[in-house]
Design a protein around this motif. Structure first.
Motif, PDB file in Angstrom:
ATOM      1  N   GLN A  50      37.840  50.127  42.756  1.00  0.00           N
ATOM      2  CA  GLN A  50      38.639  49.274  41.885  1.00  0.00           C
ATOM      3  C   GLN A  50      38.581  49.741  40.426  1.00  0.00           C
ATOM      4  OE1 GLN A  50      40.752  47.038  42.649  1.00  0.00           O
ATOM      5  NE2 GLN A  50      40.307  46.737  44.816  1.00  0.00           N
ATOM      6  N   GLN A  51      37.417  50.199  39.995  1.00  0.00           N
ATOM      7  CA  GLN A  51      37.303  50.724  38.634  1.00  0.00           C
ATOM      8  C   GLN A  51      38.144  51.976  38.453  1.00  0.00           C
ATOM      9  OE1 GLN A  51      33.026  51.064  38.414  1.00  0.00           O
ATOM     10  NE2 GLN A  51      32.794  49.105  37.373  1.00  0.00           N
ATOM     11  N   GLN A 110      45.263  43.380  37.921  1.00  0.00           N
ATOM     12  CA  GLN A 110      44.685  42.986  39.206  1.00  0.00           C
ATOM     13  C   GLN A 110      43.415  43.774  39.499  1.00  0.00           C
ATOM     14  OE1 GLN A 110      47.303  42.219  42.730  1.00  0.00           O
ATOM     15  NE2 GLN A 110      46.223  43.958  43.598  1.00  0.00           N
ATOM     16  N   ALA A 111      43.433  45.076  39.251  1.00  0.00           N
ATOM     17  CA  ALA A 111      42.250  45.905  39.492  1.00  0.00           C
ATOM     18  C   ALA A 111      41.119  45.533  38.534  1.00  0.00           C
ATOM     19  CB  ALA A 111      42.603  47.394  39.340  1.00  0.00           C
ATOM     20  N   LYS A 112      41.443  45.224  37.283  1.00  0.00           N
ATOM     21  CA  LYS A 112      40.426  44.793  36.323  1.00  0.00           C
ATOM     22  C   LYS A 112      39.777  43.492  36.774  1.00  0.00           C
ATOM     23  CE  LYS A 112      41.279  44.700  31.974  1.00  0.00           C
ATOM     24  NZ  LYS A 112      41.990  44.456  30.693  1.00  0.00           N
ATOM     25  N   HIS A 113      40.595  42.550  37.221  1.00  0.00           N
ATOM     26  CA  HIS A 113      40.056  41.263  37.680  1.00  0.00           C
ATOM     27  C   HIS A 113      39.164  41.460  38.903  1.00  0.00           C
ATOM     28  CE1 HIS A 113      39.952  36.955  38.528  1.00  0.00           C
ATOM     29  NE2 HIS A 113      40.233  37.248  39.783  1.00  0.00           N
ATOM     30  N   ALA A 114      39.602  42.290  39.831  1.00  0.00           N
ATOM     31  CA  ALA A 114      38.806  42.550  41.032  1.00  0.00           C
ATOM     32  C   ALA A 114      37.470  43.197  40.673  1.00  0.00           C
ATOM     33  CB  ALA A 114      39.583  43.445  41.998  1.00  0.00           C
ATOM     34  N   SER A 115      37.468  44.093  39.694  1.00  0.00           N
ATOM     35  CA  SER A 115      36.234  44.752  39.284  1.00  0.00           C
ATOM     36  C   SER A 115      35.245  43.758  38.688  1.00  0.00           C
ATOM     37  CB  SER A 115      36.550  45.851  38.260  1.00  0.00           C
ATOM     38  OG  SER A 115      37.350  46.863  38.828  1.00  0.00           O
ATOM     39  N   GLY A 202      38.189  44.010  49.557  1.00  0.00           N
ATOM     40  CA  GLY A 202      39.375  44.251  48.773  1.00  0.00           C
ATOM     41  C   GLY A 202      39.872  45.639  48.999  1.00  0.00           C
ATOM     42  N   GLY A 203      40.905  46.071  48.235  1.00  0.00           N
ATOM     43  CA  GLY A 203      41.403  47.419  48.425  1.00  0.00           C
ATOM     44  C   GLY A 203      42.482  47.731  47.430  1.00  0.00           C
ATOM     45  N   TYR A 204      43.023  48.924  47.518  1.00  0.00           N
ATOM     46  CA  TYR A 204      44.067  49.378  46.628  1.00  0.00           C
ATOM     47  C   TYR A 204      45.411  48.811  47.015  1.00  0.00           C
ATOM     48  CZ  TYR A 204      41.103  52.898  44.504  1.00  0.00           C
ATOM     49  OH  TYR A 204      40.135  53.549  43.806  1.00  0.00           O
TER      50      TYR A 204
END
Length: 234
Positions: A50-51, A110-115, A202-204
């Motif tokens: 995610q990062q 979205q990726a920032k929030h997941a991280s 989670g995932g891409y």
């Protein structure tokens, strides 16, 4: 045989019967620990993905934003010089990059929030793992004492203890140990807190594709009209 001896023998028999209905609690606790370590490794891997996705989406967002701005300026310059066809082409490119800009911004956020969420859950899981390791050591010691008191050096266990999450499994093992200790008249001075483990999956998401051309011509006509009004006002 006295009444006291008969009660003592009955107590030992009951404790031994209870043990025979349990799986090996030490092996189970070790397995719970290994399962949780695997979950933590999985969360670490997902956090790294995610990062990396956040960095990649952020880079693409910056790129398409600059391209949209570049084509906007290019369209203005072409229209001033009477090259309407070139201005329309530049505006079409600008609209395409603007659509991609919105999508990359969404994916980046979205990726920032997941991280951030993964980092919080990972810290919590690490704390939980340390708590369970300490609990395992404490319960293992109590089991050894109970085995010695029951004069069983190598008890035979059969399947019958249903596994679950690590914390829940530890709690059920402790309940069995407490029952066993009570049967044998052993004292205890520990009562552990309950907790639950967590995991994250989670995932891409796939990178955005080019937007369809439906209504694109009308949008370009509208932007050309806006540029003409802007140039008349200069």
């Amino acid at each position: 045989m006295s009444v006291f001896d008969r009660i003592l023998n009955l107590t030992k028999a009951t404790a031994n019967e209870m043990l025979n209905k349990m799986e090996n609690p030490t092996l189970m606790m070790n397995q719970y620990i290994r399962n949780m370590e695997e979950e933590i490794d999985g969360m670490k891997s997902e956090l790294h993905r995610q990062q990396a996705a956040s960095r990649s989406y952020g880079s693409r967002l910056e790129e398409v934003t600059q391209l949209a701005q570049h084509n906007q300026a290019k369209a203005e310059e072409a229209l001033r010089e009477g090259r309407e066809a070139e201005a329309r082409a530049a505006l079409e490119a600008k609209l395409r990059y603007s659509d991609q800009e919105q999508e990359y911004r969404r994916l980046h956020e979205q990726a920032k929030h997941a991280s951030v969420e993964l980092e919080i859950r990972l810290d919590s899981a690490k704390e939980e793992l340390q708590r369970l390791i300490q609990k395992r050591n404490e319960l293992s010691e109590r089991i050894q004492k109970a085995e010695a008191a029951a004069e069983r050096t190598a008890p035979s266990f059969s399947h019958g203890f249903e596994p679950g999450r690590a914390s829940r499994g530890f709690e059920r093992i402790e309940e069995k140990v407490l029952q066993w200790e009570a049967q044998l008249g052993l004292s205890r001075d520990y009562k552990g807190p309950s907790a639950s483990s967590s995991s994250y999956a989670g995932g891409y998401e796939a990178a955005p594709s080019a937007a369809p051309d439906n209504g694109r011509s009308a949008a370009i006509d509208e932007q050309l009209a806006d540029l003409r009004r802007k140039m008349k006002g200069e």
